[in-house]
Design a protein around this motif. Structure first.
Motif, PDB file in Angstrom:
ATOM      1  N   ALA A 160       6.514   5.377   0.638  1.00  0.00           N
ATOM      2  CA  ALA A 160       7.554   4.917   1.553  1.00  0.00           C
ATOM      3  C   ALA A 160       8.726   4.379   0.735  1.00  0.00           C
ATOM      4  O   ALA A 160       8.572   4.076  -0.440  1.00  0.00           O
ATOM      5  N   PRO A 161       9.909   4.249   1.372  1.00  0.00           N
ATOM      6  CA  PRO A 161      11.078   3.775   0.630  1.00  0.00           C
ATOM      7  C   PRO A 161      10.891   2.369   0.071  1.00  0.00           C
ATOM      8  O   PRO A 161      10.127   1.575   0.615  1.00  0.00           O
ATOM      9  N   ASP A 162      11.611   2.090  -1.011  1.00  0.00           N
ATOM     10  CA  ASP A 162      11.636   0.759  -1.612  1.00  0.00           C
ATOM     11  C   ASP A 162      12.167  -0.219  -0.563  1.00  0.00           C
ATOM     12  O   ASP A 162      13.216   0.001   0.025  1.00  0.00           O
ATOM     13  N   LEU A 163      11.442  -1.285  -0.333  1.00  0.00           N
ATOM     14  CA  LEU A 163      11.809  -2.219   0.739  1.00  0.00           C
ATOM     15  C   LEU A 163      13.161  -2.868   0.495  1.00  0.00           C
ATOM     16  O   LEU A 163      13.926  -3.079   1.423  1.00  0.00           O
TER      17      LEU A 163
ATOM     18  N   LEU B  76       0.852  -1.188   0.000  1.00  0.00           N
ATOM     19  CA  LEU B  76       0.000   0.000   0.000  1.00  0.00           C
ATOM     20  C   LEU B  76       0.893   1.246   0.000  1.00  0.00           C
ATOM     21  O   LEU B  76       0.592   2.241  -0.643  1.00  0.00           O
ATOM     22  N   CYS B  77       1.992   1.173   0.728  1.00  0.00           N
ATOM     23  CA  CYS B  77       2.903   2.314   0.854  1.00  0.00           C
ATOM     24  C   CYS B  77       4.256   2.059   0.196  1.00  0.00           C
ATOM     25  O   CYS B  77       4.847   2.969  -0.354  1.00  0.00           O
ATOM     26  N   HIS B  78       4.761   0.830   0.326  1.00  0.00           N
ATOM     27  CA  HIS B  78       6.100   0.506  -0.167  1.00  0.00           C
ATOM     28  C   HIS B  78       6.053  -0.098  -1.561  1.00  0.00           C
ATOM     29  O   HIS B  78       5.034  -0.630  -1.985  1.00  0.00           O
ATOM     30  N   SER B  79       7.226  -0.052  -2.231  1.00  0.00           N
ATOM     31  CA  SER B  79       7.410  -0.811  -3.460  1.00  0.00           C
ATOM     32  C   SER B  79       8.560  -1.786  -3.223  1.00  0.00           C
ATOM     33  O   SER B  79       9.171  -1.781  -2.158  1.00  0.00           O
ATOM     34  N   GLY B  80       8.843  -2.617  -4.208  1.00  0.00           N
ATOM     35  CA  GLY B  80       9.918  -3.586  -4.076  1.00  0.00           C
ATOM     36  C   GLY B  80       9.949  -4.496  -5.283  1.00  0.00           C
ATOM     37  O   GLY B  80       9.157  -4.319  -6.213  1.00  0.00           O
ATOM     38  N   PRO B  81      10.857  -5.471  -5.267  1.00  0.00           N
ATOM     39  CA  PRO B  81      10.993  -6.368  -6.425  1.00  0.00           C
ATOM     40  C   PRO B  81       9.909  -7.442  -6.438  1.00  0.00           C
ATOM     41  O   PRO B  81      10.173  -8.611  -6.155  1.00  0.00           O
ATOM     42  N   PHE B  82       8.695  -7.031  -6.750  1.00  0.00           N
ATOM     43  CA  PHE B  82       7.562  -7.955  -6.785  1.00  0.00           C
ATOM     44  C   PHE B  82       6.887  -7.809  -8.142  1.00  0.00           C
ATOM     45  O   PHE B  82       5.860  -7.119  -8.264  1.00  0.00           O
ATOM     46  N   PRO B  83       7.494  -8.420  -9.195  1.00  0.00           N
ATOM     47  CA  PRO B  83       7.018  -8.180 -10.567  1.00  0.00           C
ATOM     48  C   PRO B  83       5.549  -8.544 -10.749  1.00  0.00           C
ATOM     49  O   PRO B  83       4.872  -7.963 -11.598  1.00  0.00           O
ATOM     50  N   GLU B  84       5.033  -9.471  -9.956  1.00  0.00           N
ATOM     51  CA  GLU B  84       3.644  -9.896 -10.130  1.00  0.00           C
ATOM     52  C   GLU B  84       2.657  -8.865  -9.572  1.00  0.00           C
ATOM     53  O   GLU B  84       1.463  -8.945  -9.839  1.00  0.00           O
TER      54      GLU B  84
ATOM     55  N   ILE C  80       3.483   7.378   9.180  1.00  0.00           N
ATOM     56  CA  ILE C  80       2.171   6.886   8.774  1.00  0.00           C
ATOM     57  C   ILE C  80       2.153   5.360   8.819  1.00  0.00           C
ATOM     58  O   ILE C  80       1.121   4.742   8.635  1.00  0.00           O
ATOM     59  N   MET C  81       3.310   4.740   9.059  1.00  0.00           N
ATOM     60  CA  MET C  81       3.362   3.271   9.084  1.00  0.00           C
ATOM     61  C   MET C  81       2.740   2.754  10.378  1.00  0.00           C
ATOM     62  O   MET C  81       3.079   3.221  11.456  1.00  0.00           O
ATOM     63  N   PRO C  82       1.803   1.798  10.273  1.00  0.00           N
ATOM     64  CA  PRO C  82       1.194   1.266  11.498  1.00  0.00           C
ATOM     65  C   PRO C  82       2.162   0.355  12.249  1.00  0.00           C
ATOM     66  O   PRO C  82       3.042  -0.237  11.639  1.00  0.00           O
ATOM     67  N   ALA C  83       1.998   0.278  13.556  1.00  0.00           N
ATOM     68  CA  ALA C  83       2.730  -0.720  14.351  1.00  0.00           C
ATOM     69  C   ALA C  83       2.048  -2.056  14.117  1.00  0.00           C
ATOM     70  O   ALA C  83       0.835  -2.159  14.236  1.00  0.00           O
ATOM     71  N   TYR C  84       2.843  -3.072  13.766  1.00  0.00           N
ATOM     72  CA  TYR C  84       2.228  -4.322  13.317  1.00  0.00           C
ATOM     73  C   TYR C  84       1.942  -5.340  14.393  1.00  0.00           C
ATOM     74  O   TYR C  84       0.984  -6.097  14.312  1.00  0.00           O
ATOM     75  N   GLY C  85       2.833  -5.425  15.371  1.00  0.00           N
ATOM     76  CA  GLY C  85       2.698  -6.597  16.235  1.00  0.00           C
ATOM     77  C   GLY C  85       2.263  -6.278  17.637  1.00  0.00           C
ATOM     78  O   GLY C  85       2.141  -5.114  18.004  1.00  0.00           O
ATOM     79  N   PRO C  86       2.067  -7.307  18.434  1.00  0.00           N
ATOM     80  CA  PRO C  86       1.892  -7.099  19.845  1.00  0.00           C
ATOM     81  C   PRO C  86       3.209  -6.569  20.409  1.00  0.00           C
ATOM     82  O   PRO C  86       4.250  -6.823  19.816  1.00  0.00           O
ATOM     83  N   PRO C  87       3.239  -5.876  21.503  1.00  0.00           N
ATOM     84  CA  PRO C  87       2.098  -5.562  22.337  1.00  0.00           C
ATOM     85  C   PRO C  87       1.484  -4.191  22.102  1.00  0.00           C
ATOM     86  O   PRO C  87       0.544  -3.843  22.785  1.00  0.00           O
ATOM     87  N   THR C  88       1.990  -3.403  21.162  1.00  0.00           N
ATOM     88  CA  THR C  88       1.541  -2.001  21.129  1.00  0.00           C
ATOM     89  C   THR C  88       0.950  -1.633  19.780  1.00  0.00           C
ATOM     90  O   THR C  88       1.338  -0.633  19.196  1.00  0.00           O
ATOM     91  N   THR C  89       0.055  -2.436  19.260  1.00  0.00           N
ATOM     92  CA  THR C  89      -0.517  -2.086  17.966  1.00  0.00           C
ATOM     93  C   THR C  89      -1.272  -0.776  18.064  1.00  0.00           C
ATOM     94  O   THR C  89      -2.164  -0.617  18.871  1.00  0.00           O
ATOM     95  N   LYS C  90      -0.856   0.153  17.270  1.00  0.00           N
ATOM     96  CA  LYS C  90      -1.548   1.431  17.207  1.00  0.00           C
ATOM     97  C   LYS C  90      -1.142   2.075  15.902  1.00  0.00           C
ATOM     98  O   LYS C  90      -0.216   1.627  15.248  1.00  0.00           O
ATOM     99  N   GLY C  91      -1.839   3.094  15.530  1.00  0.00           N
ATOM    100  CA  GLY C  91      -1.461   3.758  14.292  1.00  0.00           C
ATOM    101  C   GLY C  91      -2.600   4.618  13.829  1.00  0.00           C
ATOM    102  O   GLY C  91      -3.760   4.239  13.942  1.00  0.00           O
ATOM    103  N   VAL C  92      -2.252   5.777  13.335  1.00  0.00           N
ATOM    104  CA  VAL C  92      -3.292   6.707  12.926  1.00  0.00           C
ATOM    105  C   VAL C  92      -4.045   6.198  11.707  1.00  0.00           C
ATOM    106  O   VAL C  92      -5.193   6.533  11.507  1.00  0.00           O
ATOM    107  N   ARG C  93      -3.362   5.377  10.868  1.00  0.00           N
ATOM    108  CA  ARG C  93      -4.008   4.938   9.635  1.00  0.00           C
ATOM    109  C   ARG C  93      -4.618   3.552   9.777  1.00  0.00           C
ATOM    110  O   ARG C  93      -4.877   2.903   8.799  1.00  0.00           O
ATOM    111  N   VAL C  94      -4.767   3.083  11.012  1.00  0.00           N
ATOM    112  CA  VAL C  94      -5.315   1.752  11.215  1.00  0.00           C
ATOM    113  C   VAL C  94      -6.832   1.851  11.313  1.00  0.00           C
ATOM    114  O   VAL C  94      -7.365   2.677  12.049  1.00  0.00           O
TER     115      VAL C  94
END
Ligand code: HEC
Length: 149
Positions: free
Chosen positions: A78-81, A62-70, A108-122
């Motif tokens: 966001a920066p290229d992964l 959604l935010c990043h790009s990378g070597p994923f031709p499909e 703008i990147m959400p926190a993904y894991g436990p224990p502190t999931t939070k994020g303005v865009r979640v």
């Protein structure tokens, strides 16, 4: 007045502990998530790749790009992964996933894991719930670490 003072002190204490956490070596207990491995099972890079491109789970593209031709549609927010992750150690990449606001308080990147999931865009549906499980995080970290720079 007293209450206001207390809040100010709390704010200062939090700022201080964040600054401290950044210079604390991994593995030492701190008020932000510990960035050492979350599970004893080593991460599976191919599962990590699937999570990264998955639009329901990782939604990294959604935010990043990378070597994923499909993947036709990749993010430009966001920066290229591939370029950036190769320059960091696993602890940093894990900490980025657990608490991206440690690196950029206005991220703008959400926190993904436990224990502190939070994020303005979640989405409200996901607030307070881990977006990825501990083993998912390890798999994503393993994938990012083995990406060609
Ligand atoms: C809502 C947008 C968004 C999503 C979704 C997102 N990120 Fe990020 N990410 C960012 C931004 C923006 C940055 C740049 C640093 C910052 O502003 O926090 C970043 C930085 C990073 C970095 C550090 C790059 C560097 O070296 O500076 C990594 C690694 C990373 N993201 C991995 C991921 C992974 C893996 C996922 C999916 C599990 C993901 N991100 C999902 C927005 C996002």
């Amino acid at each position: 007045m007293r209450a206001g003072h207390g809040i100010l002190q709390l704010g200062l204490a939090m700022t201080a502990s964040l600054a401290l956490a950044q210079s604390t070596p991994p593995g030492v207990s701190m008020s932000v998530p510990d960035a050492s491995a979350l599970t004893s099972q080593p991460g599976d890079p191919s599962r990590g790749r699937r999570l990264v491109v998955d639009r329901q789970q990782g939604f990294c593209l959604l935010c990043h790009s990378g070597p994923f031709p499909e993947e036709r549609f990749q993010g430009t927010l966001a920066p290229d992964l591939s370029i950036r992750a190769g320059q960091r150690v696993a602890q940093d990449v894990r900490a980025q996933l657990l608490a991206p606001d440690r690196f950029n308080p206005d991220t703008i990147m959400p926190a993904y894991g436990p224990p502190t999931t939070k994020g303005v865009r979640v989405h409200p549906q996901f607030q307070g719930k881990p977006l990825l499980q501990p083993q998912d995080i390890e798999d994503v970290v393993a994938f990012l670490m083995q990406m060609p720079p």
